[in-house]
Scaffold this motif. Structure first.
Motif, PDB file in Angstrom:
ATOM      1  N   SER A   1      -1.133  -2.981  -7.187  1.00 18.44           N
ATOM      2  CA  SER A   1      -1.519  -2.621  -6.396  1.00 18.44           C
ATOM      3  C   SER A   1      -2.979  -3.963  -5.479  1.00 18.44           C
ATOM      4  O   SER A   1      -3.124  -4.629  -5.084  1.00 18.44           O
ATOM      5  CB  SER A   1      -1.931  -1.595  -5.786  1.00 18.44           C
ATOM      6  OG  SER A   1      -3.426  -0.762  -6.235  1.00 18.44           O
TER       7      SER A   1
ATOM      8  N   SER B   1       1.120  -0.979   0.233  1.00 18.66           N
ATOM      9  CA  SER B   1      -0.288  -0.517   0.095  1.00 18.66           C
ATOM     10  C   SER B   1       0.745   1.510  -0.346  1.00 18.66           C
ATOM     11  O   SER B   1       0.774   2.271  -0.927  1.00 18.66           O
ATOM     12  CB  SER B   1      -0.907  -0.170   0.796  1.00 18.66           C
ATOM     13  OG  SER B   1      -0.341   0.041   2.947  1.00 18.66           O
TER      14      SER B   1
ATOM     15  N   THR C   1       2.464   1.551  -3.276  1.00 15.40           N
ATOM     16  CA  THR C   1       1.051   2.139  -4.206  1.00 15.40           C
ATOM     17  C   THR C   1       1.084   3.695  -4.502  1.00 15.40           C
ATOM     18  O   THR C   1       1.457   4.393  -4.951  1.00 15.40           O
ATOM     19  CB  THR C   1      -0.021   1.457  -3.736  1.00 15.40           C
ATOM     20  OG1 THR C   1       0.826   0.162  -4.559  1.00 15.40           O
ATOM     21  CG2 THR C   1      -0.817   2.064  -4.829  1.00 15.40           C
TER      22      THR C   1
END
Length: 397
Positions: free
Chosen positions: A81, A20, A23
């Motif tokens: 992602s 995360s 990303t």
């Protein structure tokens, strides 16, 4: 500025191993790239039309392709992602490489288009119009691209992203092309000689070369690059520091996108230890490798002799002989089967990847001859294989 953007727009920015967070870095870099390149495209297009300059116009559309590249990268990062699913059990991380590959071909196409336009400009040149304001705006463009290159390079190193590092290289290429364009304008101002078309060809060639470089960098992990020495050392050291592990070999790493890797390795365990005890150690290493290194590690157990002094002595002879023939050659999976009239020495020999079949045959034969000199009873049963590790200084996929 870079640190300001990172701290204010990326939560948990220090935890770069998280998908995360990676990303978020990718999205921020893409948005910054889109904004900067669209601004430069508009400014240079206006200048190019005012000055009738093909090199400035080519440079403007190069910036537009960079903005398009950032959009593709943004889409690629978002898809990459996505979590693993039934059809993609290792996730969608390789989409980041595919997006970068699309970017590379887009850059090459833009460069080729303006290569043709520059040739036409040489055949049918137009009168340039010098403007101090135009030159100043182009100098601002150089400054923006210098910052954008440093921005992507810093983030790329921070999260180990080849896509961002490729973008940084592309930005530095833009610095060169814009500087060349400024040179052609100043050259015309002081000599009245129009070299715009020639400079346009140079600009287009640099653009195409940048595209080829990006394609090369992104194809390597897709095709399956060798394990870098740094990654090799990190994983083998991690496994070997556990009690009950005597050594490791045959490490193979499969890359499924930045921060998403699966690896397999052979771990040597004492042959006199209960197999259930060794299996428990292996299970623990696999679990902690996933937790601490973020790598899905599969370990194969190889039982080895650790107490028989006669076997250990002969193994040392084998290792020293291999090293004497070539310091880059190593052996593993050593076993000895001793009979009344001969002793079979069974092992695998790892040679550098650049060895030809003939060189592999020769070192195998030379090794047998050297061991015969030590003891005529020695019969070597050798399986020669190539290393999966990249040479020092080789870049990774």
């Amino acid at each position: 500025m870079t640190n300001f953007l990172v701290r204010h727009f990326i939560k948990q920015y220090e935890e770069v191993e998280k998908v995360s967070v990676r990303t978020a870095y990718g999205i921020m870099a893409s948005i910054v790239g889109i904004f900067c390149n669209v601004f430069l495209f508009v400014a240079k297009t206006v200048i190019g039309m005012m000055m009738h300059s093909i090199s400035v116009t080519a440079d403007a559309f190069n910036n537009l392709s960079d903005a398009g590249s950032s959009i593709i990268s943004l889409v690629g990062v978002k898809i990459a992602s996505k979590p693993a699913d039934e059809e993609h059990p290792f996730g969608h991380g390789r989409m980041e490489y595919i997006a970068a590959l699309v970017v590379a071909f887009l850059v090459i196409q833009v460069g080729f288009t303006f290569f043709k336009d520059s040739l036409m400009k040489i055949r049918e040149p137009e009168q340039l119009r010098f403007s101090v304001i135009s030159v100043l705006i182009l100098l601002v463009s150089v400054a923006v691209k210098l910052w954008l290159g440093a921005f992507n390079r810093k983030l790329g190193k921070q999260i180990d992203s080849k896509v961002m590092l490729a973008t940084a290289t592309d930005a530095m290429g833009d610095v060169i092309t814009t500087s060349a364009t400024i040179f052609s304008i100043l050259f015309f101002r002081f000599t009245s000689i129009n070299i715009d078309g020639i400079i346009g060809i140079g600009v287009s060639l640099v653009v195409m070369w940048a595209g080829v470089g990006i394609a090369k960098d992104t194809l390597e992990p897709l095709l399956g690059a060798a394990v870098s020495p740094e990654v090799y050392k990190m994983i083998t050291s991690f496994v070997e520091h556990y009690d009950g592990i005597e050594g490791t070999h045959d490490l193979i790493v499969h890359n499924y996108g930045p921060g998403r890797s699966m690896a397999s390795i052979h771990a040597e365990v004492p042959n006199d230890v209960d197999i259930e005890v060794s299996h428990e150690i292996i299970d623990k290493i696999e679990y902690e490798a996933r937790k601490q290194l973020g790598i899905f590690l599969v370990i194969h157990m190889d039982p080895v002799e650790t107490k028989d002094e006669s076997v250990l002595k002969i193994r040392k002879q084998v290792e020293e002989t291999a090293s004497a023939l070539d310091p880059l050659v190593s052996i593993h999976d050593f076993r000895m089967v001793e009979g009344n009239h001969q002793a079979n020495l069974i092992f695998d020999m790892v040679v550098p990847h650049q060895y030809s079949k003939e060189e592999m045959r020769q070192i195998k034969e030379r090794f047998r001859q050297e061991m015969k000199k030590k003891d005529v009873r020695y019969e070597c049963v050798i399986t020669v294989e190539k290393s999966f590790v990249a040479s020092e200084g080789t870049e990774e996929a």
